[in-house]
Design a protein around this motif. Structure first.
Motif, PDB file in Angstrom:
ATOM      1  N   LEU A  71       0.828  -1.203   0.000  1.00  0.00           N
ATOM      2  CA  LEU A  71       0.000   0.000   0.000  1.00  0.00           C
ATOM      3  C   LEU A  71       0.862   1.252   0.000  1.00  0.00           C
ATOM      4  CD1 LEU A  71      -2.883   1.203   0.251  1.00  0.00           C
ATOM      5  CD2 LEU A  71      -2.545   1.138   2.737  1.00  0.00           C
ATOM      6  N   LEU A  72       1.908   1.256   0.825  1.00  0.00           N
ATOM      7  CA  LEU A  72       2.744   2.447   0.977  1.00  0.00           C
ATOM      8  C   LEU A  72       3.542   2.758  -0.287  1.00  0.00           C
ATOM      9  CD1 LEU A  72       3.867   4.729   2.663  1.00  0.00           C
ATOM     10  CD2 LEU A  72       5.478   3.104   3.700  1.00  0.00           C
ATOM     11  N   VAL A  73       4.147   1.736  -0.893  1.00  0.00           N
ATOM     12  CA  VAL A  73       4.988   2.009  -2.065  1.00  0.00           C
ATOM     13  C   VAL A  73       4.144   2.463  -3.254  1.00  0.00           C
ATOM     14  CG1 VAL A  73       5.032  -0.340  -3.050  1.00  0.00           C
ATOM     15  CG2 VAL A  73       6.985   1.188  -3.360  1.00  0.00           C
ATOM     16  N   THR A  74       2.948   1.904  -3.419  1.00  0.00           N
ATOM     17  CA  THR A  74       2.106   2.354  -4.531  1.00  0.00           C
ATOM     18  C   THR A  74       1.530   3.743  -4.263  1.00  0.00           C
ATOM     19  OG1 THR A  74       0.326   0.998  -3.577  1.00  0.00           O
ATOM     20  CG2 THR A  74       1.494   0.105  -5.467  1.00  0.00           C
ATOM     21  N   CYS A  75       1.284   4.056  -3.007  1.00  0.00           N
ATOM     22  CA  CYS A  75       0.852   5.408  -2.654  1.00  0.00           C
ATOM     23  C   CYS A  75       1.965   6.399  -2.976  1.00  0.00           C
ATOM     24  CB  CYS A  75       0.488   5.458  -1.170  1.00  0.00           C
ATOM     25  SG  CYS A  75      -0.092   7.077  -0.605  1.00  0.00           S
ATOM     26  N   TRP A  76       3.198   6.038  -2.661  1.00  0.00           N
ATOM     27  CA  TRP A  76       4.358   6.891  -2.938  1.00  0.00           C
ATOM     28  C   TRP A  76       4.498   7.140  -4.443  1.00  0.00           C
ATOM     29  CZ3 TRP A  76      10.041   5.168  -1.428  1.00  0.00           C
ATOM     30  CH2 TRP A  76      10.906   6.255  -1.573  1.00  0.00           C
ATOM     31  N   VAL A  77       4.423   6.076  -5.219  1.00  0.00           N
ATOM     32  CA  VAL A  77       4.553   6.203  -6.668  1.00  0.00           C
ATOM     33  C   VAL A  77       3.381   7.008  -7.242  1.00  0.00           C
ATOM     34  CG1 VAL A  77       4.551   4.927  -8.847  1.00  0.00           C
ATOM     35  CG2 VAL A  77       5.915   4.101  -6.912  1.00  0.00           C
ATOM     36  N   GLY A  78       2.176   6.753  -6.750  1.00  0.00           N
ATOM     37  CA  GLY A  78       1.016   7.494  -7.231  1.00  0.00           C
ATOM     38  C   GLY A  78       1.116   8.980  -6.934  1.00  0.00           C
ATOM     39  N   ALA A  79       1.596   9.321  -5.741  1.00  0.00           N
ATOM     40  CA  ALA A  79       1.768  10.732  -5.388  1.00  0.00           C
ATOM     41  C   ALA A  79       2.808  11.396  -6.274  1.00  0.00           C
ATOM     42  CB  ALA A  79       2.163  10.850  -3.916  1.00  0.00           C
ATOM     43  N   LEU A  80       3.900  10.679  -6.540  1.00  0.00           N
ATOM     44  CA  LEU A  80       4.945  11.245  -7.393  1.00  0.00           C
ATOM     45  C   LEU A  80       4.420  11.497  -8.802  1.00  0.00           C
ATOM     46  CD1 LEU A  80       7.859  12.109  -7.850  1.00  0.00           C
ATOM     47  CD2 LEU A  80       8.404   9.728  -8.396  1.00  0.00           C
ATOM     48  N   GLN A  81       3.676  10.544  -9.346  1.00  0.00           N
ATOM     49  CA  GLN A  81       3.131  10.722 -10.689  1.00  0.00           C
ATOM     50  C   GLN A  81       2.201  11.933 -10.758  1.00  0.00           C
ATOM     51  OE1 GLN A  81       1.330   6.910 -11.494  1.00  0.00           O
ATOM     52  NE2 GLN A  81       3.212   6.045 -12.333  1.00  0.00           N
ATOM     53  N   PHE A  82       1.487  12.193  -9.665  1.00  0.00           N
ATOM     54  CA  PHE A  82       0.540  13.309  -9.651  1.00  0.00           C
ATOM     55  C   PHE A  82       1.254  14.658  -9.568  1.00  0.00           C
ATOM     56  CE2 PHE A  82      -2.674  16.189  -8.026  1.00  0.00           C
ATOM     57  CZ  PHE A  82      -3.807  15.796  -8.701  1.00  0.00           C
ATOM     58  N   VAL A  83       2.301  14.742  -8.764  1.00  0.00           N
ATOM     59  CA  VAL A  83       2.968  16.044  -8.561  1.00  0.00           C
ATOM     60  C   VAL A  83       4.073  16.309  -9.578  1.00  0.00           C
ATOM     61  CG1 VAL A  83       2.499  15.891  -6.088  1.00  0.00           C
ATOM     62  CG2 VAL A  83       4.737  15.210  -6.936  1.00  0.00           C
ATOM     63  N   LEU A  84       4.483  15.273 -10.303  1.00  0.00           N
ATOM     64  CA  LEU A  84       5.659  15.392 -11.162  1.00  0.00           C
ATOM     65  C   LEU A  84       5.509  16.495 -12.214  1.00  0.00           C
ATOM     66  CD1 LEU A  84       8.413  14.083 -11.436  1.00  0.00           C
ATOM     67  CD2 LEU A  84       7.430  12.434 -13.029  1.00  0.00           C
ATOM     68  N   GLY A  85       4.370  16.529 -12.892  1.00  0.00           N
ATOM     69  CA  GLY A  85       4.171  17.520 -13.950  1.00  0.00           C
ATOM     70  C   GLY A  85       4.262  18.949 -13.439  1.00  0.00           C
ATOM     71  N   PRO A  86       3.456  19.319 -12.449  1.00  0.00           N
ATOM     72  CA  PRO A  86       3.538  20.685 -11.920  1.00  0.00           C
ATOM     73  C   PRO A  86       4.916  21.032 -11.351  1.00  0.00           C
ATOM     74  CG  PRO A  86       1.490  19.657 -11.247  1.00  0.00           C
ATOM     75  CD  PRO A  86       2.300  18.591 -11.886  1.00  0.00           C
ATOM     76  N   VAL A  87       5.556  20.079 -10.686  1.00  0.00           N
ATOM     77  CA  VAL A  87       6.870  20.352 -10.112  1.00  0.00           C
ATOM     78  C   VAL A  87       7.894  20.626 -11.206  1.00  0.00           C
ATOM     79  CG1 VAL A  87       8.812  19.280  -8.904  1.00  0.00           C
ATOM     80  CG2 VAL A  87       6.525  19.148  -7.936  1.00  0.00           C
ATOM     81  N   LEU A  88       7.938  19.777 -12.220  1.00  0.00           N
ATOM     82  CA  LEU A  88       8.903  19.973 -13.302  1.00  0.00           C
ATOM     83  C   LEU A  88       8.622  21.253 -14.083  1.00  0.00           C
ATOM     84  CD1 LEU A  88       9.261  16.328 -14.686  1.00  0.00           C
ATOM     85  CD2 LEU A  88      10.981  17.647 -13.439  1.00  0.00           C
ATOM     86  N   THR A  89       7.344  21.542 -14.312  1.00  0.00           N
ATOM     87  CA  THR A  89       6.985  22.759 -15.036  1.00  0.00           C
ATOM     88  C   THR A  89       7.410  24.004 -14.273  1.00  0.00           C
ATOM     89  OG1 THR A  89       5.080  21.644 -16.044  1.00  0.00           O
ATOM     90  CG2 THR A  89       5.073  24.044 -16.062  1.00  0.00           C
ATOM     91  N   GLY A  90       7.138  24.010 -12.971  1.00  0.00           N
ATOM     92  CA  GLY A  90       7.536  25.152 -12.162  1.00  0.00           C
ATOM     93  C   GLY A  90       9.035  25.262 -12.004  1.00  0.00           C
ATOM     94  N   MET A  91       9.706  24.139 -11.850  1.00  0.00           N
ATOM     95  CA  MET A  91      11.153  24.146 -11.655  1.00  0.00           C
ATOM     96  C   MET A  91      11.879  24.656 -12.897  1.00  0.00           C
ATOM     97  SD  MET A  91      13.442  20.918 -10.331  1.00  0.00           S
ATOM     98  CE  MET A  91      12.534  20.830  -8.789  1.00  0.00           C
ATOM     99  N   ALA A  92      11.390  24.263 -14.065  1.00  0.00           N
ATOM    100  CA  ALA A  92      12.032  24.686 -15.309  1.00  0.00           C
ATOM    101  C   ALA A  92      11.524  26.034 -15.798  1.00  0.00           C
ATOM    102  CB  ALA A  92      11.805  23.632 -16.394  1.00  0.00           C
ATOM    103  N   ALA A  93      10.429  26.526 -15.178  1.00  0.00           N
ATOM    104  CA  ALA A  93       9.821  27.803 -15.577  1.00  0.00           C
ATOM    105  C   ALA A  93       9.501  27.808 -17.072  1.00  0.00           C
ATOM    106  CB  ALA A  93      10.731  28.968 -15.222  1.00  0.00           C
TER     107      ALA A  93
END
Length: 200
Positions: free
Chosen positions: A25-47
């Protein structure tokens, strides 16, 4: 093979493998959270624009898929026992630290690759351990894991949304937390299983 034991309700009991189910449960929750935040984080980080951010996210996901497909089976083919646990544990620990402190696209990609490696090695590891705990219930264990993985991804999506809402500028910081918890659960699973064999 003996039939799968069931409790009074007719369901497969959690048995000695319950810490392993929590790991799933924990590892799939971790991966799912990363997949959700990855786009906004990368977009903001690269501006960059949302379109370019989508390309950066796609590249990260392709990297994760390739690492998991290539290195996961390779590690399992060559390693066993404590060495196997050491590999996924180290990969996830470093992945958490790298993601939690990442301040560049390259850092995020490195963290994603390490997380993919750790998850690709961990999933068959706890699956094998669960089948050993409940050898007469192979189908039931597989079905339960499928349900838990689905629930983990759903929970991860919710966690990812909360992270973006509450701490958008540091959404990856909490990613340092799951790896130590997974290692502690693995150690607990070993103790519970050993105790069950002693008393069984």
């Amino acid at each position: 093979m003996s039939p799968a034991p069931v409790d009074k309700s007719g369901r497969l009991p959690w048995g000695d493998g319950w810490p392993l189910y929590i790991m799933a449960l924990l590892v799939t929750c971790w991966v799912g959270a990363l997949q959700f935040v990855l786009g906004p984080v990368l977009t903001g980080m690269a501006a960059v624009s949302a379109e370019t951010g989508s390309s950066l996210t796609a590249a990260a996901l392709v990297l994760a898929s390739l690492v998991g497909l290539v290195f996961g089976p390779l590690v399992h083919a060559r390693c066993r026992g404590v060495v196997l646990m050491s590999i996924w544990g180290a990969a996830l620990l470093v992945a958490g630290v790298v993601l939690g402190s990442a301040d560049s696209i390259a850092g995020v990609y490195l963290g994603v690759g390490l997380l993919a490696l750790g998850a690709a090695v961990l999933s068959p590891w706890y699956g094998s351990r669960l089948r050993q705990c409940q050898p007469g219930a192979q189908g039931e264990v597989a079905g339960r894991l499928t349900s838990i993985h689905t629930l983990g991804y759903i929970a991860g999506t919710l966690c990812g949304g909360w992270l973006l809402e509450s701490m958008a500028q540091s959404a990856l910081t909490p990613f340092v937390l799951p790896a130590p918890a997974l290692i502690l659960l693995a150690l607990l699973a070993g103790r519970v299983t050993d105790r069950g064999r002693t008393t069984g």
